[in-house]
Structures are given as structure tokens and as C-alpha cells.
Design a protein around this motif. Structure first.
Motif: not given
Length: 236
Positions: A119-133
Motif C-alpha cells: 500500500g505504501i509503495q502504491g502511494v503516488n509520489l507526486g502527492e508526497i512531493e506536493a506535500a513537501k512543497a
């Protein structure tokens, strides 16, 4: 006695076994559910040194029967009684219920860890990068982005794991923890009527059906923002 009379006569024992099955399943699944996301996080993003012991643990648990694990913990702990008494742990390991819960937690944690890793590996990396931004801290990203999406992905597989754990609880009777099957065998030894096994199967079926119904309701709620989009695509 006919099957109805058997159940009427022995329903208190079957009820006691049902409550024990629910207790083993719920406690085992909840404790495993509290541990597995963090192990899955290490499995997904940790260093090789951090991942190695978790990989060994998961491989051992998934590669050995839960019955063997029960024997190792319950009967094997007696081989280390002096050491356990010295550590103040013997009172825990001498109780069959505690040993059964420990085995079910260890077993379910291994499976849930792998499910959550997917499940964790299926999370969209773009959403994680947006959260960091936008300046979210690491813990906030975990709480508001990674874990919510990971649970949505892993939710159906987690339900299967809990159902399998409930069925595996039938093995607890080998260490004198009398769940549904343990009580069923006790009743059969007195009545020699196979219909009691049918009643046990019906109880398992009823528990599983109620669980699946409730789990699907929660799944629909978790994915309520996705369903309208899917419906719109189906219409078009």
C-alpha cells in the motif's frame, strides 16, 4: 438428540467459544495493526541494515505453519523457564491465552506488514512531493498523505488477512485455549453427534459474513470521494 436439541443443550459452551474466538481475532488483529504500518515503512524506505531483520522475521513467519509457531512458543518456552522467571516473564508464558495471542500477533504482523508495504509503495509520489512543497513535516506527510492512501489501497487485502486469522484461531485449542472449535470437540466427545460441527461452521460463517459486510461499509466510506468519478466514467 437431534441437531436443534444439541445446540439448545450446549449453547452456553458454544457462546463461550465464540467469544474466545472473537477475543483472539480482535486483539491479535488490532495489536498487529498498530505495529505493522511502522515495520512496513521501514521495509519500504529504510536502509538495508534496518530492513534485514524485518525481512528475516517476515520470511520465517510466512514460511512456517502457525501450528508450529504455537508449539514453539507454548511448549518451547518451558525449556527456558529459569531464564524467563529471572526476567519476570514466566507468568506471561505459562498462560496459554497469552501464548496464543503472542503467536497470532506475530503471525498477523508479518502478513499485515507486507500488505501495508504494498500500500505504501502504491502511494503516488507526486502527492508526497506536493506535500513537501507546501512545507508539511515528515510526520504530517505520513499522517495525512502516505498512511491514508496506503490504507485505501491495502484495505481489501487486510480484510482477507483478518478472516484468515479468525480461522487460524481454531488452532488455539491445541494449547488448551477453547475457542469455537475447542468447545465443539469437547461437545462431540460427549455426544458423538457430527451435527455440532455443522453448528460450528455456521457460527464461523455468520461471523465472517457480518465482518465482510462491516468492512465493505468502511471501504465505501474511505473511497467515497472516488466512487462518483468511477460512476461518471461508467456512464460516459
Amino acid at each position: 438428540m437431534n441437531p436443534i436439541e444439541i445446540m439448545v443443550s450446549y449453547w452456553p459452551r458454544m457462546l463461550d467459544g465464540t467469544l474466545m474466538t472473537l477475543k483472539l481475532t480482535i486483539l491479535g488483529a488490532l495489536i498487529a495493526g498498530a505495529i505493522s504500518p511502522w515495520l512496513a515503512l521501514v521495509r519500504s524506505h529504510g536502509s538495508l541494515i534496518a530492513q534485514t531483520p524485518i525481512r528475516i522475521y517476515v520470511s520465517f513467519v510466512r514460511g512456517t505453519p502457525i501450528l508450529a509457531q504455537l508449539f514453539l512458543v507454548f511448549y518451547g518456552s518451558g525449556q527456558f523457564r529459569p531464564e524467563l522467571m529471572e526476567l519476570g516473564l514466566w507468568n506471561f508464558f505459562r498462560d496459554p491465552f497469552n501464548c496464543a495471542i503472542l503467536v497470532f500477533v506475530l503471525n498477523s504482523t508479518a502478513y499485515q506488514t507486507e500488505i501495508m508495504r504494498g500500500g505504501i509503495q502504491g502511494v503516488n509520489l507526486g502527492e508526497i512531493e506536493a506535500a513537501k512543497a507546501i512545507g508539511m513535516t515528515r510526520m504530517t506527510i505520513l499522517r495525512r498523505v502516505i498512511f491514508p492512501h496506503a490504507y485505501r489501497i491495502a484495505w481489501p487485502a487486510l480484510s482477507n488477512e483478518i478472516i484468515l486469522l479468525m480461522k487460524a484461531s481454531a488452532l488455539a485449542s491445541v494449547v488448551t485455549v477453547f475457542d469455537i472449535m475447542g468447545r465443539t470437540r469437547q461437545i462431540f466427545s460427549k455426544t458423538f453427534d457430527f451435527s455440532i460441527y455443522l453448528w460450528a461452521a455456521l457460527i464461523y460463517l455468520a461471523i465472517t459474513s457480518l465482518f465482510v459486510f462491516g468492512w465493505h461499509r468502511i471501504e465505501r466510506r474511505l473511497n467515497r470521494h472516488i466512487l462518483p468519478r468511477n460512476n461518471a466514467n461508467a456512464v460516459s
